[in-house]
Design a protein around this motif. Structure first.
Motif, short mmCIF file in Angstrom:
data_model
loop_
_atom_site.label_atom_id
_atom_site.label_comp_id
_atom_site.label_asym_id
_atom_site.label_seq_id
_atom_site.Cartn_x
_atom_site.Cartn_y
_atom_site.Cartn_z
N GLY A 370 31.26 -1.03 -11.96
CA GLY A 370 30.01 -1.74 -11.68
C GLY A 370 29.18 -1.10 -10.59
N LEU A 371 29.82 -0.64 -9.52
CA LEU A 371 29.05 -0.03 -8.44
C LEU A 371 28.39 1.28 -8.85
CD1 LEU A 371 31.26 -0.89 -5.32
CD2 LEU A 371 29.14 -1.98 -6.07
N PRO A 372 29.11 2.20 -9.55
CA PRO A 372 28.41 3.40 -10.03
C PRO A 372 27.27 3.07 -10.99
CG PRO A 372 30.78 3.74 -10.07
CD PRO A 372 30.56 2.29 -9.77
N TRP A 373 27.44 2.02 -11.78
CA TRP A 373 26.37 1.59 -12.68
C TRP A 373 25.13 1.20 -11.87
CZ3 TRP A 373 27.34 -2.60 -17.01
CH2 TRP A 373 26.26 -2.62 -17.89
N SER A 374 25.33 0.45 -10.80
CA SER A 374 24.18 0.06 -9.98
C SER A 374 23.50 1.28 -9.39
CB SER A 374 24.63 -0.90 -8.87
OG SER A 374 25.35 -0.23 -7.85
N VAL A 375 24.27 2.29 -9.01
CA VAL A 375 23.68 3.52 -8.46
C VAL A 375 22.82 4.22 -9.50
CG1 VAL A 375 24.18 5.81 -7.51
CG2 VAL A 375 25.52 3.83 -6.77
N LYS A 376 23.32 4.34 -10.74
CA LYS A 376 22.55 4.99 -11.80
C LYS A 376 21.23 4.28 -12.04
CE LYS A 376 26.69 6.66 -14.21
NZ LYS A 376 26.42 8.11 -14.15
N LEU A 377 21.26 2.96 -12.07
CA LEU A 377 20.03 2.19 -12.29
C LEU A 377 19.07 2.37 -11.12
CD1 LEU A 377 21.53 -1.11 -13.75
CD2 LEU A 377 20.38 0.72 -15.01
N LEU A 378 19.59 2.33 -9.91
CA LEU A 378 18.74 2.46 -8.73
C LEU A 378 18.13 3.85 -8.64
CD1 LEU A 378 20.94 0.50 -6.18
CD2 LEU A 378 18.63 -0.15 -6.92
N MET A 379 18.89 4.87 -9.02
CA MET A 379 18.34 6.23 -9.02
C MET A 379 17.21 6.35 -10.02
SD MET A 379 21.78 8.59 -8.62
CE MET A 379 20.84 10.11 -8.63
N ALA A 380 17.37 5.73 -11.19
CA ALA A 380 16.31 5.78 -12.19
C ALA A 380 15.06 5.07 -11.68
CB ALA A 380 16.79 5.15 -13.50
N ILE A 381 15.24 3.89 -11.10
CA ILE A 381 14.09 3.14 -10.58
C ILE A 381 13.44 3.90 -9.43
CG2 ILE A 381 13.43 1.01 -9.39
CD1 ILE A 381 15.66 -0.42 -10.97
N GLU A 382 14.24 4.51 -8.57
CA GLU A 382 13.71 5.27 -7.44
C GLU A 382 12.83 6.42 -7.92
OE1 GLU A 382 15.45 7.34 -3.35
OE2 GLU A 382 16.69 7.29 -5.15
N ASN A 383 13.20 7.03 -9.05
CA ASN A 383 12.46 8.16 -9.60
C ASN A 383 11.35 7.74 -10.55
OD1 ASN A 383 14.06 10.06 -8.23
ND2 ASN A 383 15.62 10.00 -9.85
N GLY A 384 11.08 6.43 -10.63
CA GLY A 384 10.03 5.94 -11.51
C GLY A 384 10.41 5.98 -12.96
N GLU A 385 11.70 6.05 -13.28
CA GLU A 385 12.17 6.17 -14.65
C GLU A 385 12.96 4.95 -15.10
OE1 GLU A 385 14.45 9.73 -14.51
OE2 GLU A 385 12.70 11.05 -14.29
N GLY A 386 12.83 3.84 -14.39
CA GLY A 386 13.54 2.64 -14.77
C GLY A 386 13.03 2.07 -16.08
N GLN A 387 13.88 1.33 -16.76
CA GLN A 387 13.51 0.70 -18.02
C GLN A 387 13.34 -0.80 -17.82
OE1 GLN A 387 16.08 1.64 -21.29
NE2 GLN A 387 16.21 3.82 -20.78
#
Length: 451
Positions: A370-387
């Motif tokens: 779960g924690l690595p999953w949160s990191v992947k999502l946050l990295m995407a959002i940080e880079n403007g690539e969130g869904q």
């Protein structure tokens, strides 16, 4: 690192009556060694405990004082001591000092060990007498090399003075004390993971029950206390329960004083011994001096990276466990961090969750994956690539990794700041969602572990 006087403008000096933890500190920041410590009434409490108090009376005194653990959990110390077996035939017991201070933004125990090593030793000596433990370990964060050096010197001084070893103070009581440096794992702050590491095992938390008081180090009864907790014991024994309780501010349910601090872009970052019940505003404005010129306070955490974010309007909360709980989070270690208006909350949370994900022991699935999953999502959002749906997925993870959902408290502490950051600054997360992305239902996005 600084430690100022009790008064906001240095008008009130530290004294034994008001500052049981810090009144012996030297102005030059150097360590207080045995001769100076004894000249400042050091080991007088230990002599009183050995000469005038029965072992059970020491336990009852600590229980009556209301002393609670200072590592973050806040469990009543006397109650924990009372869990140790009363059976006199169990002659092998251990006392462990949890000095694995790896909570980000926390350095209070480091100051005590580097500058007042004999205060910790005296606290452990009295505690060992009360708990009938014949051997103690200070499990120290491996990066604290100066603390290790000072503690080892202080142990040798105490041995030479007859304050450790055989027949201490002519009482017939034996107590050996060792400094054990860890290999650098955040999870060792959990007491059973600490025990596993001390035994040479992988630092995984153990299933409870049985609790360490029944089955601890090498299967023997063990009591684990934090550095600051043990450093409170001498003053309680020397000056009594009523005095100790009187130190806290009116309205506080926690007794005594607490090492509190503020870091971040404040004018006077530091560490101070203050009574429980002071407001966070006093700590922030009178001691830390408010924000540096050109910066505004955006948010703050009351006690380490594992506590939830609060807003400037929450600064009137009293600094004790119940006071901080009223505004929706935990007091934790009591060392606050100011977040200024130049900080993007998504980037800050991505950094925090990367730390927590790396420090997971990997034992249970929610934390490990779960924690690595949160990191992947946050990295995407940080880079403007969130869904679309990513924020809901993050909130779902906050729920799935919350209290009672994982094997230990690592994951709940890790996601608490994430949930609060989304609560107060959701617009910053929404800004990282690409508008053309397809909608993905919450918790439906696959994760490839290790990708």
């Amino acid at each position: 690192m600084t430690l100022t006087s009790f008064g906001p403008a240095n008008r009130i000096k530290r004294s034994a009556e008001t500052h049981p933890l810090t009144w012996r500190l030297r102005d030059d920041g150097e360590a207080v060694w045995l001769d100076e410590y004894q000249a400042k009434n050091g080991y007088a409490a230990a002599r009183k405990a050995f000469a005038d108090m029965a072992q059970d009376d020491i336990v009852q005194t600590v229980k009556d004082s209301g002393l609670k653990g200072r590592g973050g959990a806040g469990f009543p110390t006397g109650v924990k001591w009372g869990l140790m077996p009363k059976d006199e035939s169990i002659n092998i017991r251990y006392l462990l000092c949890n000095a694995d201070e790896m909570e980000p933004n926390t350095w209070k125990d480091r100051m005590l060990m580097e500058q007042l090593p004999h205060l910790l030793i005296e606290g452990m000596l009295i505690s060992a007498r009360a708990l009938k433990t014949y051997r103690g370990y200070i499990f120290l964060r491996g990066e604290y090399t100066t603390a290790a050096k000072h503690l080892n010197r202080a142990v040798e001084e105490a041995k030479a003075a007859g304050l450790l070893g055989k027949n201490i103070l002519g009482s017939g009581f034996d107590f050996e004390l060792f400094v054990h440096t860890g290999a650098g794992r955040y999870i060792c702050g959990e007491e059973t993971a600490l025990i596993n590491s001390l035994e040479g095992r992988r630092a995984n938390p153990r299933s409870k029950p049985p609790f360490p008081a029944a089955v601890g180090v090498w299967g023997k009864p063990t009591c684990v206390n934090n550095v600051e907790t043990l450093c409170n014991v001498p003053a309680i024994i020397a000056d009594g329960v009523d005095w100790y309780k009187s130190l806290a501010r009116e309205g506080s349910e926690d007794m005594g004083t607490k090492l509190m601090g503020f870091s971040g872009k404040v004018k006077n970052p530091g560490l101070w011994e203050l009574p429980f019940g002071v407001t966070a505003r006093e700590l922030f404005e009178d001691y830390a001096g408010g924000m540096r010129d050109g910066y505004k306070l955006k948010a703050w955490q009351p006690g380490g990276a594992g506590t939830g974010f609060l807003l400037p309007e929450h600064l009137d909360a009293q600094m004790y466990a119940g006071g901080i709980a009223k505004v929706g989070t935990r007091m934790g270690t009591g060392l606050a961090m100011a977040v200024d208006d130049s900080v993007n909350m998504v980037s800050l949370l991505r950094n925090m969750e990367q730390f927590f994900a790396r420090e997971s022991c990997g034992f249970c699935t929610p934390c490990r994956d779960g924690l690595p999953w949160s990191v992947k999502l946050l990295m995407a959002i940080e880079n403007g690539e969130g869904q679309a749906g990513d924020i809901e997925t993050l909130l779902g993870l906050v729920g799935f990794l919350g209290p009672g959902k994982t094997f230990c408290a690592h994951a709940p502490g890790a996601v608490e700041p994430l949930g609060s950051a989304i609560k107060y600054f959701r617009h910053e997360f929404e800004a990282g969602i690409a508008p053309t992305r397809a909608v993905v239902p919450p918790l439906a996005r696959p994760i490839v572990v290790g990708a």
